[in-house]
Scaffold this active site. Sequence first.
Site, mmCIF file in Angstrom:
data_model
loop_
_atom_site.group_PDB
_atom_site.id
_atom_site.type_symbol
_atom_site.label_atom_id
_atom_site.label_comp_id
_atom_site.label_asym_id
_atom_site.label_seq_id
_atom_site.Cartn_x
_atom_site.Cartn_y
_atom_site.Cartn_z
ATOM 1 N N LYS A 1 -22.751 74.391 27.103
ATOM 2 C CA LYS A 1 -21.989 75.521 26.562
ATOM 3 C C LYS A 1 -21.331 75.174 25.227
ATOM 4 O O LYS A 1 -21.261 76.023 24.325
ATOM 5 C CB LYS A 1 -20.940 75.985 27.556
ATOM 6 C CG LYS A 1 -19.817 75.007 27.832
ATOM 7 C CD LYS A 1 -18.819 75.581 28.816
ATOM 8 C CE LYS A 1 -17.692 74.589 29.094
ATOM 9 N NZ LYS A 1 -16.916 74.248 27.913
ATOM 10 N N THR A 2 -20.860 73.929 25.092
ATOM 11 C CA THR A 2 -20.239 73.535 23.828
ATOM 12 C C THR A 2 -21.266 73.561 22.704
ATOM 13 O O THR A 2 -20.966 73.942 21.571
ATOM 14 C CB THR A 2 -19.619 72.127 23.942
ATOM 15 O OG1 THR A 2 -18.681 72.115 25.023
ATOM 16 C CG2 THR A 2 -18.909 71.743 22.664
ATOM 17 N N ASP B 1 -14.087 79.651 24.319
ATOM 18 C CA ASP B 1 -14.584 78.667 25.286
ATOM 19 C C ASP B 1 -13.745 78.760 26.558
ATOM 20 O O ASP B 1 -12.584 79.179 26.528
ATOM 21 C CB ASP B 1 -14.470 77.269 24.679
ATOM 22 C CG ASP B 1 -15.233 76.227 25.478
ATOM 23 O OD1 ASP B 1 -16.015 76.606 26.367
ATOM 24 O OD2 ASP B 1 -15.042 75.028 25.203
ATOM 25 N N GLU B 2 -14.319 78.370 27.698
ATOM 26 C CA GLU B 2 -13.603 78.316 28.983
ATOM 27 C C GLU B 2 -12.918 79.655 29.297
ATOM 28 O O GLU B 2 -11.746 79.688 29.703
ATOM 29 C CB GLU B 2 -12.555 77.186 28.966
ATOM 30 C CG GLU B 2 -13.097 75.822 28.615
ATOM 31 C CD GLU B 2 -13.878 75.154 29.736
ATOM 32 O OE1 GLU B 2 -14.158 75.824 30.736
ATOM 33 O OE2 GLU B 2 -14.232 73.974 29.582
ATOM 34 N N GLN C 1 -15.816 77.327 37.837
ATOM 35 C CA GLN C 1 -14.914 76.261 37.385
ATOM 36 C C GLN C 1 -13.530 76.790 37.019
ATOM 37 O O GLN C 1 -12.789 76.149 36.273
ATOM 38 C CB GLN C 1 -15.529 75.525 36.189
ATOM 39 C CG GLN C 1 -16.814 74.790 36.525
ATOM 40 C CD GLN C 1 -17.280 73.897 35.395
ATOM 41 O OE1 GLN C 1 -16.644 72.915 35.042
ATOM 42 N NE2 GLN C 1 -18.418 74.242 34.812
ATOM 43 N N ARG D 1 -18.858 66.530 37.842
ATOM 44 C CA ARG D 1 -18.543 65.555 36.787
ATOM 45 C C ARG D 1 -19.541 64.399 36.824
ATOM 46 O O ARG D 1 -19.655 63.631 35.871
ATOM 47 C CB ARG D 1 -17.145 64.959 36.980
ATOM 48 C CG ARG D 1 -15.956 65.911 36.903
ATOM 49 C CD ARG D 1 -15.983 66.849 35.738
ATOM 50 N NE ARG D 1 -16.668 68.085 36.081
ATOM 51 C CZ ARG D 1 -17.184 68.928 35.203
ATOM 52 N NH1 ARG D 1 -17.155 68.651 33.921
ATOM 53 N NH2 ARG D 1 -17.773 70.044 35.594
#
Length: 622
Positions: free
Chosen positions: A32-33, A213-214, A244, A584
Amino acid sequence: MDFLSDLNPPQKEAVEYNDGPLLVLAGAGSGKTRVLTYKIAYLVGMLKVKPWEILAVTFTNKAAEEMKERVQNLIGPMVRKVWLGTFHSFCARVLRIYADTLKYTKDYTIYDADDSKTLIKKIIKEQNINCRLSPKTISNRISRAKNKLMSADEYPIRNFYDTTVAHIYTLYQTMLQKNNIMDFDDLLINACKLFNKSNDAIEKFSFKYILVDEYQDTNYVQYTLLKLLSRKYNKLTVVGDEDQSIYGFRGAEVENIIKFQKDWPDAKIIKLEQNYRSTQTILDAASSLASHNFARLGKNLWTENEVGNPITLYIANDEEDEAEKIARIIKNDGKKTGDFLVLYRTNAQSRVIEEAMKRENLPYVIVGGIRFYERKEIKDLLAYLRLLSNPNDFISFRRAINTPSRNIGEATIRRIEKFAEKEQIPVYFALRRINKIDGIPISRKKSLKDFLQVMERIRKRHKKPDDILENIIDQINYFDFLDQEGEIEAISRKENIKELINASSNYKTLEEFLETVSLLTNIDQWENKNERVTLMTAHNAKGLEFPIVFIAGLEEELLPHKLSLNSIDEIEEERRLFYVGLTRAKEKVYLSYAISRSGRNFCRPSRFLSEISDKCLARNRI
């Protein structure tokens, strides 16, 4: 452009789509980044959008800096003109420009959570308020109200405690405004007020393209802010993963991402489902877990990575046994110690794990302990800096006036504050009229005049924050003061101060440095450059990745936490927290729970363990 060949088809589609609102539903480890950074580069480099017409926001300064670096590698220094940062840093920057519109001045102070609690404690004491709630609880309740754009007058009254909180909220907000101070929540709230009130501001900051973002971690204020900023051009791209969303306790609303298409009916949705981080086994385990939640849009995570080994679950006799097993597995694995991440639900769990690391001579670092900028020596010196920047900052005044000790008691400080209030001047400026304040002994007045002279000399001589810091340390003999605590302790504190001076040297103005410090988080200050085992709570692990991950304490009343058991929404958030922990990991996951823990004779395994597909899990008693 050539760099678009680096993207997979859904990523490329998300970068190139700019016809209206866009939701990029990005699974864990799906890049996504990369989508956000390439989209900025595409807008500036290919579509020739002016950099300052783009706003890109994320949730940590660390993520923002990484994004800037990546974009700069693609298009060069033009990225510096893009408005790229956190929600809070963006709002702080805007409010410096328009502070007077909201009856503040441009040198306003930003209070962190500790400052807010200190102020609330002061209000309770001085107003003789009969209150059974702790300042921390009151601060949290006020913050939750602010996250919903709820003023003190609108605070819901259901019982006696609510009446008390509403009263303190009113006094608290009055004190902040009167003394040119904003807390974290005020930065967002005041930005919303500004854009509702000032046509000039909303016109100046109606960005042609807004990237977020997020998005699953946005609260109601941030959601409202985005609605205001995007209504002119309607070019809003949000990237997030509803699986998330783990910050509901801070006011984040997973519903914001769930209802995105309802809020923006013409929105396009693109799913990023290819994972580049984990094995398929880890993804299958995480997906089977997440499927038990109702508040989700759904994704099918897959990878071209290997299938990988099953997740290992082991049962320990108690928390000491659990910690010992974790430490021995790490020691005997043969990998670098920096490859290991140990996660837990609460900070209290870290003690026995830390002790086990020491017994096995394993180097480790705890993320989320005392932050660098919360250490006593750092807070002492920052109090001086903040008082120089904002003479109204009475919390910093109280700390600086007796550091080192000048034997200025509470009664004297209250007389100064009352005089300042009566004269309607900043508490610091009251020192300039110290001879007019009754009831203060001559010896105390001399100490106060000496303090004032030190501050005035520094104010006149220096502008750069590192020069100011060095002058403060010299003028108040701060290192001599530290030496009184003992040689070993003093050495450590002096090293921290040198690091503070070094950090401040990167800023041209005091205000810029103080603003950055105020908005830092635990993760912003952590770098995994040393070869040490990393220990942290699962809440701090967002955005990180490690080859091998341990998740300890998978028991009912711990994960899920006992405070979440009466709410379906909160249990779902606990499940998402476990999901974040699982995803993670790149290669291997170890899960554990204890039969007994901290005096509890029988601990039930977490319900979440039964929700992981059996084909992904190897259950062992080791």
